[in-house]
Design an enzyme around this catalytic site. Sequence first.
Site: not given
Length: 333
Positions: A71, A77, A100-101, A121, A123-124, A278
């Site tokens: 992404d 983020d 996630e990052e 995560d 900053l979803d 998530e």
Amino acid sequence: MTAAELPVGDDLTTLESHILSEEQRHAGASGTFSWILAAMTLSAKIISSKIRRARIEDVLGSIGSRNASGDDQQKLDVIANETLLRCLGSRAGVALLASEENDQPIILHTEEDRPYCILFDPLDGSSNLDACVSVGTIFSILHHDSHADPIETSLLQPGTKQVAAGYMLYGSSCVFAITTGSGVNLFVLDPTVGAFLLVQENVRIPGAAKSYSINEAYRSRFPEGYQRYLDWAHGNGYSSRYIGSMVADVHRILIKGGVFLYPPTTGNPDGKIRLMYEANPLAMIVEQAGGKAYAGTTPLLEIQPKALHQRTPVIMGSPTEVDHVLEHLATSP
Ligand code: AHM
Ligand code: MG
């Protein structure tokens, strides 16, 4: 002299004191969990204030690189991720962190007295930030298996094994929802005193509500069962609500009822949502509030993960609404 009565209203309880009092009910609890939650609340306060000042501090927009899941990464983020790593990195009791990052998990400690792994995560829904839409941090806490070899495989546990899960939603107010496996409690940040105050204990999701949340523009790419469900919903007076931040869509469903769907598409047979960061934590929240969560026809929390960044289709929400979707999947090829 007569005894004085308590002032009007209920007791005021902060998230930290609520967790402490829960811990005291477990014989032998070390307090480690409270330290972790204190780090989460500190992160939430920092991230929330960064988001509120983002336009002023010029930290909106993309940084032009992609994260582990491919992404586009937003400046916030990176800021949210660094904030969580800094707040959690030095806490006693944490063996592994996975974001996630980040491509790879971060191994903090290998000693046996580090009982927890934390996945998040940061900053979803961050692609919505420029438009001032609600975003959130989602987290999942697992017991660490100190015998796992290699150590990172300790993270690959199904959602049923989560010790706790929750999210912080940065919306018109900053909400902290958490479950430790015995119901869901909701806290709201009072910015004037800098504390998360308990506003609702044992949140229950409405059993049914004629509302679905899906990116319907992808309809022709969904499997037939999902398309037939949408036809059925159109004919039965449903309305559609889609924020495009899963954490915000699921929070709305937790409060008002309905169903959130992110199906497989022809281009992405596993859908888009990340299982570990998530889907699993939000599924635990939804189930602990009396809802249901599926990945197609499989109970979501039972999926045995094979990879940290794997994706999964998602159906979660009010039990009656999830059942309606499952009925259409069951009768489609
Ligand atoms: P993110 O973690 O990069 O923000 O991506 C996940 C988000 C979810 O919050 C949301 O439900 C989904 O992406 C929206 O995707 P789409 O634009 O395909 O509808
Ligand atoms: Mg996300």
